[in-house]
Each structure stands twice: as structure tokens, then as C-alpha cells.
Design a protein around this motif. Structure first.
Motif, PDB file in Angstrom:
ATOM      1  N   GLU A 219      -1.551  15.346   5.512  1.00  0.00           N
ATOM      2  CA  GLU A 219      -2.625  16.042   4.808  1.00  0.00           C
ATOM      3  C   GLU A 219      -3.931  15.253   4.850  1.00  0.00           C
ATOM      4  OE1 GLU A 219      -3.783  17.477   0.252  1.00  0.00           O
ATOM      5  OE2 GLU A 219      -1.811  16.610   0.680  1.00  0.00           O
ATOM      6  N   LYS A 220      -3.869  13.966   4.538  1.00  0.00           N
ATOM      7  CA  LYS A 220      -5.085  13.164   4.429  1.00  0.00           C
ATOM      8  C   LYS A 220      -5.750  12.926   5.784  1.00  0.00           C
ATOM      9  CE  LYS A 220      -4.685  12.365  -0.030  1.00  0.00           C
ATOM     10  NZ  LYS A 220      -5.666  12.866  -1.038  1.00  0.00           N
ATOM     11  N   LEU A 221      -4.945  12.737   6.815  1.00  0.00           N
ATOM     12  CA  LEU A 221      -5.483  12.455   8.141  1.00  0.00           C
ATOM     13  C   LEU A 221      -5.540  13.689   9.030  1.00  0.00           C
ATOM     14  CD1 LEU A 221      -3.728   9.024   8.893  1.00  0.00           C
ATOM     15  CD2 LEU A 221      -5.925   9.468   7.767  1.00  0.00           C
TER      16      LEU A 221
ATOM     17  N   ARG B 217       0.867  -1.185   0.000  1.00  0.00           N
ATOM     18  CA  ARG B 217       0.000   0.000   0.000  1.00  0.00           C
ATOM     19  C   ARG B 217       0.898   1.228   0.000  1.00  0.00           C
ATOM     20  NH1 ARG B 217      -4.596  -1.471  -1.534  1.00  0.00           N
ATOM     21  NH2 ARG B 217      -5.823   0.022  -0.321  1.00  0.00           N
ATOM     22  N   ASP B 218       0.613   2.174  -0.906  1.00  0.00           N
ATOM     23  CA  ASP B 218       1.362   3.424  -0.860  1.00  0.00           C
ATOM     24  C   ASP B 218       0.721   4.335   0.181  1.00  0.00           C
ATOM     25  OD1 ASP B 218      -0.854   4.770  -2.023  1.00  0.00           O
ATOM     26  OD2 ASP B 218      -0.042   4.523  -4.046  1.00  0.00           O
ATOM     27  N   SER B 219       1.293   5.512   0.384  1.00  0.00           N
ATOM     28  CA  SER B 219       0.826   6.377   1.462  1.00  0.00           C
ATOM     29  C   SER B 219      -0.610   6.858   1.246  1.00  0.00           C
ATOM     30  CB  SER B 219       1.766   7.571   1.638  1.00  0.00           C
ATOM     31  OG  SER B 219       1.932   8.272   0.419  1.00  0.00           O
ATOM     32  N   HIS B 220      -0.995   7.082  -0.017  1.00  0.00           N
ATOM     33  CA  HIS B 220      -2.374   7.496  -0.306  1.00  0.00           C
ATOM     34  C   HIS B 220      -3.352   6.367   0.027  1.00  0.00           C
ATOM     35  CE1 HIS B 220      -1.399  11.290  -2.394  1.00  0.00           C
ATOM     36  NE2 HIS B 220      -0.302  10.652  -2.794  1.00  0.00           N
ATOM     37  N   GLN B 221      -3.007   5.149  -0.382  1.00  0.00           N
ATOM     38  CA  GLN B 221      -3.867   4.009  -0.086  1.00  0.00           C
ATOM     39  C   GLN B 221      -3.935   3.733   1.410  1.00  0.00           C
ATOM     40  OE1 GLN B 221      -1.591   1.384  -2.631  1.00  0.00           O
ATOM     41  NE2 GLN B 221      -3.291   1.216  -4.098  1.00  0.00           N
ATOM     42  N   MET B 222      -2.809   3.896   2.088  1.00  0.00           N
ATOM     43  CA  MET B 222      -2.781   3.689   3.524  1.00  0.00           C
ATOM     44  C   MET B 222      -3.733   4.649   4.228  1.00  0.00           C
ATOM     45  SD  MET B 222       0.550   3.455   6.046  1.00  0.00           S
ATOM     46  CE  MET B 222       1.370   4.760   5.130  1.00  0.00           C
ATOM     47  N   ALA B 223      -3.672   5.914   3.873  1.00  0.00           N
ATOM     48  CA  ALA B 223      -4.560   6.903   4.483  1.00  0.00           C
ATOM     49  C   ALA B 223      -6.025   6.574   4.200  1.00  0.00           C
ATOM     50  CB  ALA B 223      -4.222   8.296   3.964  1.00  0.00           C
ATOM     51  N   GLN B 224      -6.315   6.150   2.986  1.00  0.00           N
ATOM     52  CA  GLN B 224      -7.688   5.807   2.635  1.00  0.00           C
ATOM     53  C   GLN B 224      -8.160   4.582   3.402  1.00  0.00           C
ATOM     54  OE1 GLN B 224      -9.302   7.963   0.725  1.00  0.00           O
ATOM     55  NE2 GLN B 224     -11.220   6.858   1.105  1.00  0.00           N
ATOM     56  N   ASP B 225      -7.282   3.592   3.533  1.00  0.00           N
ATOM     57  CA  ASP B 225      -7.620   2.406   4.326  1.00  0.00           C
ATOM     58  C   ASP B 225      -8.031   2.793   5.740  1.00  0.00           C
ATOM     59  OD1 ASP B 225      -6.968   0.755   2.190  1.00  0.00           O
ATOM     60  OD2 ASP B 225      -4.971   0.264   2.975  1.00  0.00           O
ATOM     61  N   VAL B 226      -7.243   3.668   6.343  1.00  0.00           N
ATOM     62  CA  VAL B 226      -7.505   4.081   7.719  1.00  0.00           C
ATOM     63  C   VAL B 226      -8.840   4.821   7.815  1.00  0.00           C
ATOM     64  CG1 VAL B 226      -6.738   5.625   9.569  1.00  0.00           C
ATOM     65  CG2 VAL B 226      -5.095   4.133   8.413  1.00  0.00           C
TER      66      VAL B 226
ATOM     67  N   LEU C 286     -10.722   6.871  15.157  1.00  0.00           N
ATOM     68  CA  LEU C 286      -9.508   7.151  15.923  1.00  0.00           C
ATOM     69  C   LEU C 286      -8.611   8.144  15.187  1.00  0.00           C
ATOM     70  CD1 LEU C 286      -8.521   3.613  17.296  1.00  0.00           C
ATOM     71  CD2 LEU C 286      -9.532   5.521  18.566  1.00  0.00           C
ATOM     72  N   SER C 287      -8.479   7.978  13.876  1.00  0.00           N
ATOM     73  CA  SER C 287      -7.629   8.897  13.111  1.00  0.00           C
ATOM     74  C   SER C 287      -8.166  10.315  13.155  1.00  0.00           C
ATOM     75  CB  SER C 287      -7.496   8.422  11.665  1.00  0.00           C
ATOM     76  OG  SER C 287      -8.702   8.588  10.949  1.00  0.00           O
ATOM     77  N   ARG C 288      -9.479  10.448  13.191  1.00  0.00           N
ATOM     78  CA  ARG C 288     -10.066  11.789  13.247  1.00  0.00           C
ATOM     79  C   ARG C 288      -9.894  12.425  14.622  1.00  0.00           C
ATOM     80  NH1 ARG C 288     -13.260   9.336   9.207  1.00  0.00           N
ATOM     81  NH2 ARG C 288     -14.543   8.135  10.669  1.00  0.00           N
ATOM     82  N   ALA C 289      -9.671  11.596  15.637  1.00  0.00           N
ATOM     83  CA  ALA C 289      -9.414  12.126  16.975  1.00  0.00           C
ATOM     84  C   ALA C 289      -7.936  12.426  17.197  1.00  0.00           C
ATOM     85  CB  ALA C 289      -9.905  11.128  18.030  1.00  0.00           C
ATOM     86  N   ALA C 290      -7.070  11.851  16.374  1.00  0.00           N
ATOM     87  CA  ALA C 290      -5.625  12.036  16.539  1.00  0.00           C
ATOM     88  C   ALA C 290      -5.194  13.433  16.131  1.00  0.00           C
ATOM     89  CB  ALA C 290      -4.864  10.988  15.729  1.00  0.00           C
TER      90      ALA C 290
END
Length: 210
Positions: A95-97, A55-64, A73-77
Motif C-alpha cells: 500500500e505505502k509503496l 523498524r516496523d513495516s510502516h517505518q520501513m516504508a517511510q524510510d524508503v 527507485l521505490s516509485r519506479a518499482a
């Protein structure tokens, strides 16, 4: 020094405490994100993990963001402790998170390990060993199966067949060390002011875990 019977607990998200994310980037090797909170007494809790290959960084962020547990949890971080060797991945996740990237996450691995060792050492020191209140300050939620496995297996070379040089024996073996590496980024950044001033060669060379 990691002991599954001691360090693994039910570490639930506490909305009263800040939430941080630590990262180790890969592709063929797994990408790892650790969701971390620090209690009022300095106890550090890994409450959740992301662990996926290819998974690249864009896919990783989307997965999360799409995950029913990790998304909220990511939205609370608030802060991201990433690998300084891949600033592009850190920028994408930031940027994504919507996380603020933190510095001081690089430097000597031995220095970051010293910080982790301090968290794993039971305390307070004035209590005798075995006292029920003499406990470490490092905890992992039992849902983090990959983090538990990698910390349990994290070790140093113990024979000439594995590593022959003193300098190499000071660092752990590079085998399934992605979650410990991610956590070391957090330790280096969060506890930057507590970093040892010099390397402890003899103790690092003989440390064993698991």
C-alpha cells in the motif's frame, strides 16, 4: 559460489527495465529490501538495498520514501516479492509503496536455492572454464555492502559440531542470511515456472559458498 571479485559490479538503474523489490522482514533482525532488475538476456541485478533493524513495516516504508536514492527507485518499482509468513508487512509495503504483491515466494528453501545456484553458474556451458564470455547471471552493485557480506558468508554446516543431522545440513546455517533470504523470495516468485520438480538431497547437502 558467490565470489565478490566476480559478482560485484557497478549495477546502475536502467529506466528501460522493470524494477522489483524483494523483502525479508525482521525487527531485532534487520528488515531487508532488495531493489532488483532483470536484463534482456536474463541477467539479474541487485542495484540497491535497504537494511535496518528495529523498524516496523510502516517505518520501513517511510524510510524508503524519504531516502534520496531509494525513494525514486521505490516509485519506479512495480512488484513486491515478500515473505508469505508475514502478509501484514507485505500488505503495508504494497500500500505505502504502491506495489503489486507477488505469489509463489514461499515453499522449500532448497528449491529457492536451486534457482539462485542456476543464476550463479557461469555460462554458456559450451564455453571452456575461464573463457571471458563465460559468466554468471547474478550481479550485485558494490553499494550493497550488507548484501555482499551476507552472500559472501552464506554457507552450509561443514562439521558435526555445527549440524549433526542430514536433514539440517540440507539448509544453510541461519546466521546473517537476511539478504539471501530476501533474494530467494524473488527467485521463487519470478522464476516459479523453472522450479525443480524434486529435491536434490545429495547436492544440497554438500554445497558451500563464500
Amino acid at each position: 559460489d558467490f565470489d565478490e571479485e566476480v559478482n560485484v559490479v557497478d549495477a546502475l538503474y536502467d529506466p528501460r527495465l522493470p524494477l522489483y523489490i524483494a523483502a525479508d522482514y525482521g525487527y531485532r533482525n534487520p528488515n531487508v529490501l532488495l531493489f532488483i532488475q532483470v536484463g534482456v538476456w536474463g541477467d539479474v541485478y541487485i542495484i540497491a538495498e535497504y537494511y535496518r533493524r528495529e523498524r516496523d513495516s510502516h517505518q520501513m516504508a517511510q524510510d524508503v520514501l524519504e531516502d534520496p536514492r531509494l525513494g525514486p527507485l521505490s516509485r519506479a518499482a512495480t512488484l513486491l516479492y515478500g515473505d508469505p509468513e508475514d502478509p501484514g508487512a507485505t500488505a503495508t509495503l504494497s500500500e505505502k509503496l504502491r506495489l503489486k504483491p507477488q505469489g509463489n515466494t514461499g515453499g522449500l528453501l532448497t528449491t529457492r536455492i536451486e534457482l539462485i545456484r542456476k543464476l550463479m553458474k557461469p555460462g554458456p556451458h559450451e564455453l571452456e572454464d575461464g573463457h571471458p564470455e563465460k559468466l554468471p547471471k547474478f550481479w550485485v552493485d558494490r553499494s550493497c555492502v550488507n548484501t555482499i557480506r551476507e552472500f559472501s558468508d552464506y554457507r552450509y554446516a561443514d562439521s558435526k559440531g555445527e549440524e549433526s543431522k542430514q536433514e539440517l545440513r540440507e539448509n544453510p546455517l541461519k546466521e546473517d542470511d537476511h539478504a539471501p533470504e530476501a533474494f530467494s523470495r524473488f527467485a521463487g516468485g519470478y522464476f516459479h515456472d523453472e522450479k525443480p520438480k524434486r529435491r536434490a538431497r545429495s547436492t544440497l547437502a554438500t554445497m558451500t559458498t563464500g
